[in-house]
Design a protein around this motif. Structure first.
Motif, mmCIF file in Angstrom:
data_model
loop_
_atom_site.group_PDB
_atom_site.id
_atom_site.type_symbol
_atom_site.label_atom_id
_atom_site.label_comp_id
_atom_site.label_asym_id
_atom_site.label_seq_id
_atom_site.Cartn_x
_atom_site.Cartn_y
_atom_site.Cartn_z
ATOM 1 N N THR A 54 11.364 9.190 14.779
ATOM 2 C CA THR A 54 10.864 7.826 15.021
ATOM 3 C C THR A 54 11.750 7.072 16.014
ATOM 4 O O THR A 54 11.507 5.904 16.290
ATOM 5 N N LYS A 55 12.804 7.754 16.516
ATOM 6 C CA LYS A 55 13.781 7.025 17.333
ATOM 7 C C LYS A 55 13.738 7.405 18.813
ATOM 8 O O LYS A 55 14.591 6.990 19.586
ATOM 9 N N GLY A 56 12.732 8.196 19.207
ATOM 10 C CA GLY A 56 12.588 8.526 20.623
ATOM 11 C C GLY A 56 13.351 9.759 21.059
ATOM 12 O O GLY A 56 13.247 10.179 22.213
ATOM 13 N N TYR A 57 14.147 10.351 20.168
ATOM 14 C CA TYR A 57 14.854 11.601 20.486
ATOM 15 C C TYR A 57 15.124 12.326 19.172
ATOM 16 O O TYR A 57 15.113 11.729 18.092
ATOM 17 N N PHE A 58 15.379 13.634 19.261
ATOM 18 C CA PHE A 58 15.671 14.441 18.074
ATOM 19 C C PHE A 58 17.173 14.628 17.907
ATOM 20 O O PHE A 58 17.895 14.820 18.877
ATOM 21 N N SER A 59 17.603 14.596 16.651
ATOM 22 C CA SER A 59 18.993 14.946 16.354
ATOM 23 C C SER A 59 19.151 16.457 16.433
ATOM 24 O O SER A 59 18.168 17.202 16.571
ATOM 25 N N ASN A 60 20.385 16.934 16.315
ATOM 26 C CA ASN A 60 20.652 18.370 16.356
ATOM 27 C C ASN A 60 19.795 19.108 15.334
ATOM 28 O O ASN A 60 19.685 18.696 14.183
ATOM 29 N N ASP A 61 19.189 20.183 15.760
ATOM 30 C CA ASP A 61 18.295 20.949 14.892
ATOM 31 C C ASP A 61 19.113 21.967 14.113
ATOM 32 O O ASP A 61 19.585 22.958 14.681
ATOM 33 N N PHE A 62 19.311 21.715 12.822
ATOM 34 C CA PHE A 62 20.139 22.604 12.015
ATOM 35 C C PHE A 62 19.558 22.713 10.620
ATOM 36 O O PHE A 62 19.169 21.726 10.020
ATOM 37 N N SER A 63 19.508 23.947 10.102
ATOM 38 C CA SER A 63 19.002 24.170 8.747
ATOM 39 C C SER A 63 19.781 25.289 8.078
ATOM 40 O O SER A 63 19.999 26.341 8.672
ATOM 41 N N TYR A 64 20.184 25.071 6.818
ATOM 42 C CA TYR A 64 20.797 26.134 6.028
ATOM 43 C C TYR A 64 19.741 27.089 5.478
ATOM 44 O O TYR A 64 20.060 28.197 5.059
ATOM 45 N N ALA A 65 18.487 26.628 5.424
ATOM 46 C CA ALA A 65 17.454 27.414 4.735
ATOM 47 C C ALA A 65 16.881 28.529 5.597
ATOM 48 O O ALA A 65 16.467 29.567 5.084
ATOM 49 N N HIS A 438 23.932 17.187 -0.991
ATOM 50 C CA HIS A 438 23.919 17.481 -2.428
ATOM 51 C C HIS A 438 23.111 18.735 -2.764
ATOM 52 O O HIS A 438 23.591 19.636 -3.455
ATOM 53 N N ASN A 439 21.886 18.794 -2.271
ATOM 54 C CA ASN A 439 20.986 19.871 -2.705
ATOM 55 C C ASN A 439 21.380 21.249 -2.188
ATOM 56 O O ASN A 439 20.888 22.258 -2.707
ATOM 57 N N ILE A 440 22.240 21.302 -1.163
ATOM 58 C CA ILE A 440 22.638 22.627 -0.661
ATOM 59 C C ILE A 440 24.082 22.972 -1.010
ATOM 60 O O ILE A 440 24.569 24.044 -0.640
ATOM 61 N N TYR A 441 24.753 22.106 -1.754
ATOM 62 C CA TYR A 441 26.161 22.365 -2.103
ATOM 63 C C TYR A 441 26.297 23.688 -2.861
ATOM 64 O O TYR A 441 27.134 24.541 -2.526
ATOM 65 N N GLY A 442 25.477 23.885 -3.878
ATOM 66 C CA GLY A 442 25.552 25.111 -4.684
ATOM 67 C C GLY A 442 25.256 26.360 -3.879
ATOM 68 O O GLY A 442 25.899 27.409 -4.067
ATOM 69 N N THR A 443 24.297 26.264 -2.981
ATOM 70 C CA THR A 443 23.957 27.418 -2.145
ATOM 71 C C THR A 443 25.114 27.792 -1.228
ATOM 72 O O THR A 443 25.418 28.980 -1.042
ATOM 73 N N GLN A 444 25.779 26.789 -0.665
ATOM 74 C CA GLN A 444 26.893 27.092 0.237
ATOM 75 C C GLN A 444 28.101 27.637 -0.527
ATOM 76 O O GLN A 444 28.851 28.461 0.003
ATOM 77 N N MET A 445 28.262 27.225 -1.775
ATOM 78 C CA MET A 445 29.303 27.828 -2.613
ATOM 79 C C MET A 445 28.969 29.292 -2.879
ATOM 80 O O MET A 445 29.827 30.180 -2.755
ATOM 81 N N ALA A 446 27.703 29.554 -3.245
ATOM 82 C CA ALA A 446 27.283 30.935 -3.516
ATOM 83 C C ALA A 446 27.399 31.797 -2.263
ATOM 84 O O ALA A 446 27.765 32.975 -2.336
ATOM 85 N N ARG A 447 27.107 31.202 -1.112
ATOM 86 C CA ARG A 447 27.235 31.920 0.164
ATOM 87 C C ARG A 447 28.683 32.341 0.410
ATOM 88 O O ARG A 447 28.961 33.499 0.757
ATOM 89 N N SER A 468 22.775 26.718 -9.304
ATOM 90 C CA SER A 468 22.105 25.791 -8.394
ATOM 91 C C SER A 468 21.768 26.506 -7.093
ATOM 92 O O SER A 468 22.504 27.392 -6.655
ATOM 93 N N ALA A 469 20.653 26.116 -6.489
ATOM 94 C CA ALA A 469 20.223 26.794 -5.258
ATOM 95 C C ALA A 469 19.242 25.927 -4.487
ATOM 96 O O ALA A 469 18.525 25.111 -5.078
ATOM 97 N N TYR A 470 19.214 26.118 -3.178
ATOM 98 C CA TYR A 470 18.214 25.533 -2.282
ATOM 99 C C TYR A 470 17.505 26.701 -1.590
ATOM 100 O O TYR A 470 18.021 27.828 -1.566
#
Length: 798
Positions: A54-65, A438-447, A468-470
């Motif tokens: 909504t701001k006229g540009y995209f932020s960095n495209d990053f996903s853990y999933a 918050h929702n990916i904290y457990g996944t990154q620990m497991a990783r 916990s997992a995402y």
């Protein structure tokens, strides 16, 4: 909690008309005159990503999933401009974007509507947090059904439900309680025999409403971040689930022992207690491959330490357990005790690896060790450090697996049970608050745990389990459904949770057999074992404060039932291992709810209890006390009752009699089910034959068997055996064609064949067009044939 009514009418903002667009290879950008941009990316002919800003540009495209190795590439992409809309056409679907307001509608190539926006993308400016609440609403049609979303304690079909995704430590949760431990913002819609999927890849707190607030509207929203979702077209549920699993990734094969039976309690200590439990399994001849050490093995609950009063020589103990076939698995939590004499704490402090509050100090919270700091697992440098901490446990002591708990992250004595929102995270170079991480904290620990255990287990395979997992966590870890209760209701919940996790990409999942909290009756424990052996992950676990929960804590009848069903699981290990291979190779869920198995049969759309284990075994647990049987739905086709070998025609509900030492299990006609001999642990026995139970069917049926060295990575170099059996049954003959792939040579040299339901007496047998000696009298006495494993065609003639 924000309701849908508030969402739609409280100052919401919407995209205005499109003023321009650009087409760049696989992406089309649509620009509106109020600075909204839609980036529509065609990843595959049936997979489109929608990303809004909504701001006229995209932020960095990053996903853990997203798995970087996911398959992408399309056969056809065409963009055309019409008077009122833009049209994007691929080989599978047509997408129309309305010029006036960016609303999208998706059709199949025949012009049938698959999914269309209701209000479409809209947002509310959230000044409290300086971002947006991003929202999407879709039109839903009468009769539409919804499945997926991972770990939810409610019926399989989510129609009429609203759910929340926020990883939460929910000790002793109840039916319908939400949210729970895991976050999988992916659902499958099914309407008019056409399935599609939506994956809302947003790690903030998210909500999904499936026609709960408004009858014909499905919506999803998040308390921050981008409106960023993927659309998958089926038309079969199999296609949707496979495509989602490919996008978010698949695990490696586990070691075969990890598919055996596991025993756990909070807590087995001291060493004499661990040895006593292990010895009792061997004495009672109940197979078991793994025993767990909960937090009491540590010194004052400090991770990576041992309580030397309880375990004076861990290396010796682990080695002695291993000699008797037991692998030792230990728990590791994220909270690191604040103790300036504790080496792990000192290292993390020196390297500045702990999570910080917004105004600078380290985030402090109480968990089992008392006051703790918490590593920032979203920082790759911290993950690398954490992985290195496993050297002693794995390399020196000989531990074979690690269990990550409390990683929602859970914090005691605070109302929200977790970190404050203002905690800061690195997020792999995309700094953010805990609201996003918050929702990916457990996944990154497991990783991080996975990489450490793998590094020091090599050349063997690692085993990790997380609470916990995402989405995407399945690349690194197995999971269980958290702190359940020893009730019949929770047996029902466990059955649904594991089915739902299976079609949500996280196949390697089970529940705490018998219930974690409170004490099960012998009957409940027996019924839970009977279900649990048909779950990919199979472990008894209890809180220990209410007494013992090993099989021998109950009477002889329960011990016998436990042995019978755990024996059955060990016999079915080649079948289960093959299921796992198909999961990692093809993205096929290991458990298939009936709607997944046969979506065209409307009778399956609201079934909860029955599921298909692999491709050919139908299981229906007993979920009530004192049951002498139950009503269940048999899917279309022909099925053999596993216990009686009676053949039934499916496509109907029927009453099935059952005893206390049985549950309804049916085998698909035409199936060839591989079996090993019963072993007390994986690798205990060398054997010279593989048993094949062949269930006769008039017509054709294909079955497969995958085998390899059962551990290690040679399978990635082609050292595996993949057998494809094509059975063709006729009135007076059966033809079995065998095709083998792979360079692995199994230890056995023969197949032991049991025919079930053969409608004729065998008069002659040919192998590769040559008649062999057939002793009819011996066959009549023994009811099995022995044939060499290297045949191409086996011809049975009546």
């Amino acid at each position: 909690m924000i309701t849908n009514t508030e969402l739609e009418y409280k100052g919401d903002l919407y995209p205005s008309k499109i003023v321009s667009y650009t087409h760049d290879v696989d992406s089309i950008y649509f620009y509106t005159d109020n600075s909204v941009i839609l980036k529509l990316t065609v990843l595959r002919d049936s997979l489109i990503r929608f990303r809004f800003t909504t701001k006229g540009y995209f932020s960095n495209d990053f996903s853990y999933a997203i798995d970087r190795s996911h398959s992408h590439g399309y056969n056809h992409l065409e963009v055309t401009e019409e008077k009122t809309y833009f049209q994007i056409t691929t080989n599978k679907i047509i997408c129309k974007i309305q010029k006036v307001d960016l609303r999208a509608s998706i059709f199949d190539l025949k012009g049938n509507i698959i999914l269309e926006d209701e209000l479409g993308f809209h947002w509310e400016e959230c000044y409290e947090f300086g971002g947006n609440i991003v929202k999407m609403s879709k039109a839903s049609r009468d009769g539409e059904c919804f499945y997926g979303l991972g770990d939810k304690a409610t019926q399989l079909n989510l129609k009429g439900k609203r759910v929340e995704n926020f990883a939460t430590d929910q000790y002793a949760f109840q039916k319908e309680q939400d949210p729970l431990y895991k976050v999988v913002p992916f659902y499958i819609g099914l309407h008019h025999k056409q399935a599609y999927g939506i994956f809302f890849d947003n790690t903030f707190r998210t909500y999904f409403d499936f026609c709960h607030e408004r009858r014909n509207v499905t919506s999803f929203w998040a308390h921050g971040g981008e409106m960023n979702y993927y659309f998958f077209y089926g038309p079969n549920m199999q296609d949707v689930v496979t495509s989602y699993t490919d996008l978010t990734g698949k695990p490696e094969l586990p070691p075969l022992w990890a598919l055996g039976y596991h025993q756990c309690k909070w807590s087995y200590y001291p060493e004499s207690n661990v040895k006593e439990v292990a010895a009792k399994f061997r004495e009672l001849q109940i197979p078991c491959d793994a025993i767990y050490l909960d937090i009491d093995y540590m010194e004052g609950f400090r991770c990576f330490t041992w309580n030397k009063d309880y375990f004076p020589d861990p290396k010796r103990m682990v080695s002695e357990l291993a000699q008797d076939g037991f692998k030792t698995i230990v728990i590791i939590d994220p909270g690191i005790k604040i103790d300036k004499e504790y080496w792990v704490y000192k290292e993390a402090l020196a390297k500045d690896y702990f999570c910080k509050r917004a105004d600078g100090p380290y985030m402090k919270g109480k968990v089992w060790p008392g006051e703790c700091n918490f590593p920032d697992f979203t920082n790759p440098e911290v993950r690398e450090w954490w992985a290195g901490l496993f050297k002693e446990l794995i390399s020196d002591v000989g531990v074979k697996g690690v269990w990550n708990d409390m990683n929602e992250p859970a914090v005691m004595e605070v109302p929200n049970k977790t970190f404050p929102n203002d905690v800061r995270h690195d997020y792999d170079g995309n700094p953010c608050s805990h609201r996003k991480a918050h929702n990916i904290y457990g996944t990154q620990m497991a990783r991080a745990t996975y990489h450490g255990v793998k590094r020091f287990s090599y050349p063997k395979r690692p085993f990790i389990i997380t609470r916990s997992a995402y989405s995407g966590a399945q690349r690194y870890t197995s999971s269980w459904t958290g702190d359940n209760i020893a009730t019949w209701e929770h047996l029902w919940i466990a059955n649904i949770q594991v089915q739902r996790m299976s079609i949500s990409g996280m196949g390697f999942t089970g529940s705490d057999i018998g219930g974690f909290a409170e004490q099960p009756t012998g009957e409940l424990y027996a019924r839970w074992i009977q279900l649990g052996v048909f779950h990919p992950f199979c472990r008894t676990h209890s809180s220990g404060d209410h007494g013992d929960q090993e099989p021998w804590a109950f009477d002889e009848e329960v011990i016998d039932i436990t042995r019978k069903f755990v024996n059955l699981r060990y016999q079915l290990l080649p079948y289960l291992y093959t299921m796992f291979w198909q999961y990692i190779e093809e993205g096929t869920p290991m458990l298939k709810p009936l709607v997944y198995f046969d979506q065209d049969d409307i009778q399956t759309h609201y079934r909860n209890d029955e599921f298909v284990f692999g491709n050919q075994i139908l299981v229906c647990p007993i979920l009530e006390p004192n049951a002498q049987g139950r009503r269940m739905y048999i899917p279309r086709g022909e099925w053999y009752n596993f216990w009686t070998n009676c053949l039934v025609k499916g496509g109907k509900e029927m009453w099935v009699d059952t005893k206390f030492d049985e549950i309804p299990v049916f085998i698909k006609a035409g199936a060839i089910i591989p079996k090993y001999p019963v072993q007390q642990y994986v690798g205990e026995k060398e054997f010279d034959e593989l048993t094949l139970d062949i269930y006769y069917k008039e017509g054709k049926e294909k079955s497969v068997v995958y085998e390899d060295g059962q551990d290690g990575y040679d399978y990635k170099k082609g050292r595996f055996s993949f057998l494809s059996f094509q059975m063709t049954g006729k009135e007076k003959e059966v033809n079995i064609q065998l095709h083998k792939e792979g360079k692995f040579d199994t230890n056995y040299t023969k197949f032991k064949i049991n025919f079930i339901g053969l409608p004729f007496d065998i008069k002659m047998i040919e192998i590769d067009n040559e008649e062999i000696v057939f002793d009819a009298k011996s066959y009549k006495e023994n009811q099995y044939l022995i044939v060499p494993k290297d045949f191409n065609v086996l011809h049975i003639i009546g």
